[in-house]
Design an enzyme around this catalytic site. Sequence first.
Site, PDB file in Angstrom:
ATOM      1  N   GLU A  67       0.798  -1.227   0.000  1.00  0.00           N
ATOM      2  CA  GLU A  67       0.000   0.000   0.000  1.00  0.00           C
ATOM      3  C   GLU A  67       0.833   1.280   0.000  1.00  0.00           C
ATOM      4  OE1 GLU A  67      -2.892  -0.125   3.134  1.00  0.00           O
ATOM      5  OE2 GLU A  67      -3.856  -1.920   2.374  1.00  0.00           O
ATOM      6  N   GLU A 115      -5.387  -8.559   0.812  1.00  0.00           N
ATOM      7  CA  GLU A 115      -6.030  -8.244   2.092  1.00  0.00           C
ATOM      8  C   GLU A 115      -7.497  -7.967   1.852  1.00  0.00           C
ATOM      9  OE1 GLU A 115      -4.393  -5.053   4.458  1.00  0.00           O
ATOM     10  OE2 GLU A 115      -2.343  -5.731   4.094  1.00  0.00           O
TER      11      GLU A 115
HETATM   12  C1  FCB Z   1      -4.387  -2.133   5.620  1.00  0.00           C
HETATM   13  C2  FCB Z   1      -3.017  -2.478   6.141  1.00  0.00           C
HETATM   14  C3  FCB Z   1      -3.029  -3.548   7.199  1.00  0.00           C
HETATM   15  C4  FCB Z   1      -4.185  -3.401   8.145  1.00  0.00           C
HETATM   16  C5  FCB Z   1      -5.468  -3.243   7.395  1.00  0.00           C
HETATM   17  C6  FCB Z   1      -6.687  -3.124   8.269  1.00  0.00           C
HETATM   18  O1  FCB Z   1      -4.385  -0.826   5.121  1.00  0.00           O
HETATM   19  O2  FCB Z   1      -2.201  -2.917   5.087  1.00  0.00           O
HETATM   20  O3  FCB Z   1      -1.781  -3.526   7.856  1.00  0.00           O
HETATM   21  O4  FCB Z   1      -3.941  -2.361   9.016  1.00  0.00           O
HETATM   22  O5  FCB Z   1      -5.408  -2.124   6.556  1.00  0.00           O
END
Ligand code: FCB
Length: 474
Positions: free
Chosen positions: A175, A376
Amino acid sequence: MTTQETRLQAAELLFPADFVWGAATSAYQIEGAVEEDGRGRSIWDTFVRQPGRIVNGENADVAIDHYHRYRDDVRLMAELGLGAYRFSVSWPRIQPDGSGPVNARGLDFYSRLVDELLERGVDPWVTLYHWDLPQALEDAGGWPSRETSKRFADYAAAVHDALGDRVRNWSTVNEPWCAAFLGYASGEHAPGRREPAQAVRAAHHLLLAHGLATQAMRAQRPDSRIGGCVNLYAISPQTESEADRDAARRIDGLQNRFFLDALLKGAYPEDVLIDLDGMADFTEDGDMEIVSAPIDMLLINYYSRFTVSGIPGGAASAAAAPTDAGSPWVGSEAVSFVQAGRPVTAMGWEIDDTGLREILLRLAREYPSVPLVISENGAAFEDVVGDDGVVHDRERVDYIEAHLRTCHAAIEAGVPLKGYFAWSLMDNFEWAWGYDKRFGLVRVDYATQERIPKESALWYAGTIRRGGLNGPAE
Ligand code: FCB
């Protein structure tokens, strides 16, 4: 009966047999042991000690003690049947000051972790940077400095050289939007600077770091699979007014297209450069070829949709930061974020799996075909421990199930989606929110460090076993 037939019987929405079922974590959020085995200091170690930065003044000195409990944690992953585990390597464990010789004890931890995973049949997926920049590099200028990109490539090569014989799947920077704009513009994340123009430099150098590292690793082992990792949002204008549509263009530009165009098309979008009003003029010839070095996959983190308005005066961000923070939307600070009325998670993030569908279809349509992985996806809720000692987190099950259904539909529609990693395997340190927000499939009792699978973990394990989801009636 063949395995495939058994799977067909068990799941109505069957995923491809080689679909990767995983869960993710990151180093600073879980490891603890911040002073052990020669680890250096990271910007997060510094940041958490500054008053007012983290809810309840918490830090991750101990976190969930994964550094010492990794064997048990890997056993748990195997019990849940995870096919893959995405974790990050802590740069200051490998190079305490961000450059120079490798700290063998730090590297050895990851080597042991990888061996343990392989022994238990869980495929290791390594992320090289999940936000824990060595403090010494921040002292020398941090991500706004071009030097940091070069240091990252050296570090990446050192880790890849040591683990590349056993780890096939790699991603560079997690990110870059967050690392750049929350770290250097809003100041919600480490290093907590509020310097909008420097945040743009940081974004470019994070992308450059990705490209340089990709090239370096590629030269070491052509068979490694290397990806970039972006957090993407579906974006909607609040109304069809010109002002709202322009707000949506701006936020889509800075959140999504700035990174996607750079990585996959080798150019920043013209309209975003105009929004940034000369702030991106520092890039050097040849940079964009490096940034867009061929990748084997794109890793996508997806959580929510933003609904935006061009009428100033509303919220400056989709979910208010827990601490005092500026705007991360450099050049578009006047855009307002509104709640569209969907149910929200404990983070205040609207739940909308149709946004994931939009993103996946858009990627397949607008960007050169590259295999995709959801690296994620998940949700924080106010977990309650039942009388039986288990968290019956039906909301989390519903969230993940809805998003997996979307993944399945996207695959059916021809999107090259290859895997899904739930965020997160275990409750952990949620950055500025400290331990206040729980994203885990597995509950962690922070007093005893006991790990207790939530209902969502057991549900996910069943889904993996069946190779897919039951029909709508489940
Ligand atoms: C993302 C991050 C991860 C976690 C999630 C909820 O932005 O990569 O580390 O904090 O959000």
